[in-house]
Design a protein around this motif. Structure first.
Motif, mmCIF file in Angstrom:
data_model
loop_
_atom_site.group_PDB
_atom_site.id
_atom_site.type_symbol
_atom_site.label_atom_id
_atom_site.label_comp_id
_atom_site.label_asym_id
_atom_site.label_seq_id
_atom_site.Cartn_x
_atom_site.Cartn_y
_atom_site.Cartn_z
ATOM 1 N N THR A 73 18.155 -32.109 35.748
ATOM 2 C CA THR A 73 19.217 -32.480 36.689
ATOM 3 C C THR A 73 20.126 -31.290 36.987
ATOM 4 O O THR A 73 20.394 -30.981 38.149
ATOM 5 N N ASP A 87 16.907 -37.423 46.198
ATOM 6 C CA ASP A 87 16.693 -37.005 44.818
ATOM 7 C C ASP A 87 15.607 -35.931 44.722
ATOM 8 O O ASP A 87 15.285 -35.476 43.629
ATOM 9 N N ASN A 88 15.051 -35.553 45.857
ATOM 10 C CA ASN A 88 14.005 -34.533 45.885
ATOM 11 C C ASN A 88 14.618 -33.144 46.097
ATOM 12 O O ASN A 88 15.271 -32.895 47.108
ATOM 13 N N ASN A 187 11.377 -34.408 41.869
ATOM 14 C CA ASN A 187 12.207 -35.600 42.009
ATOM 15 C C ASN A 187 12.938 -35.836 40.697
ATOM 16 O O ASN A 187 12.313 -36.040 39.651
ATOM 17 N N THR A 188 14.268 -35.807 40.723
ATOM 18 C CA THR A 188 15.039 -35.925 39.491
ATOM 19 C C THR A 188 15.053 -37.341 38.926
ATOM 20 O O THR A 188 15.308 -37.534 37.740
ATOM 21 N N LYS A 189 14.793 -38.324 39.761
ATOM 22 C CA LYS A 189 14.777 -39.711 39.294
ATOM 23 C C LYS A 189 13.441 -40.066 38.645
ATOM 24 O O LYS A 189 13.393 -40.835 37.682
ATOM 25 N N HIS A 190 12.372 -39.530 39.202
ATOM 26 C CA HIS A 190 11.038 -39.817 38.671
ATOM 27 C C HIS A 190 10.258 -38.513 38.503
ATOM 28 O O HIS A 190 9.275 -38.262 39.194
ATOM 29 N N PRO A 191 10.689 -37.674 37.573
ATOM 30 C CA PRO A 191 10.022 -36.376 37.398
ATOM 31 C C PRO A 191 8.651 -36.504 36.743
ATOM 32 O O PRO A 191 8.437 -37.371 35.899
ATOM 33 N N ASP A 192 7.760 -35.642 37.176
ATOM 34 C CA ASP A 192 6.424 -35.571 36.564
ATOM 35 C C ASP A 192 6.094 -34.085 36.424
ATOM 36 O O ASP A 192 5.287 -33.529 37.156
#
Length: 207
Positions: A73, A87-88, A187-192
């Protein structure tokens, strides 16, 4: 007689005014004038890919992976680029790497700076706004409509899909060493972070 002369002079003045108020031009000139205000997205994208990518500032890929894993983040907010409240976050990264595996939709690379780190180069499904937003090629505030702004991403992705990727896929082999520069989205909400994909802008083989 004076009255007649006055009417004649008045009529001449009216005619002269109407003549000056009417402007004639050829259809070709009219079209050219209209086209001056048309946004030429293809020219913008071609110019960027041909002359701007070499000097485009980029983050070292190994440092990028270390820092983003440590504080995704904070790192994204301080170093990434995004559009609006999304969030990207988007980055331009570069590095030297060795080809580990040629997959159906990606090429898995092992970074030469740290053999424990790997990242993928996308060779299929080239889409999204990573190149446009990470490179800051354009500012949405400069456009009167979002269609023109969004078309920048479409054209940039098309060039990568039609020129960069085919040359890469044609030449690449496992154990090849190469230099890459490209755009990546996080994507900070759904990072992979284990499956980050770089959209390639530059690929240079070390042989």
């Amino acid at each position: 007689m004076k009255q007649v002369i006055k009417y004649i002079v008045f009529a001449l003045l009216i005619g002269l005014s109407l003549y000056n108020a009417v402007y004639f031009e050829s259809l070709d000139d009219h079209k050219r004038g209209q086209n001056k205000g048309v946004f030429d997205v293809k020219t913008l994208a071609i110019d960027f890919m041909a002359s701007k990518t070499e000097t485009l500032p980029a983050i070292n890929a190994s440092e990028f992976l270390v820092n983003i894993a440590d504080d995704i983040t904070g790192y994204c907010k301080n170093n990434g680029k995004k559009l609006g409240i999304s969030d990207n976050y988007n980055f331009i990264i570069e590095g030297n790497a060795t080809v580990a595996t040629i997959e159906d939709e990606n090429i898995l690379l092992v970074l030469n700076d740290d053999k424990e780190q790997h990242i993928r180069i996308a060779t299929d499904f080239i889409f999204g706004n990573a190149i446009r937003d990470a490179s800051a090629i354009a500012d949405i505030g400069d456009f009167q409509n979002t269609m023109d702004f969004n078309s920048i991403s479409v054209e940039l992705n098309n060039i990568v899909r039609e020129t960069v990727v085919p040359l890469l896929k044609q030449k690449v082999e496992e154990d090849d060493e190469l230099y890459f520069k490209g755009a990546v989205e996080v994507n900070t909400k759904h990072p992979d972070l284990q499956h980050l994909k770089v959209i390639p802008l530059i690929i240079k083989f070390k042989k």
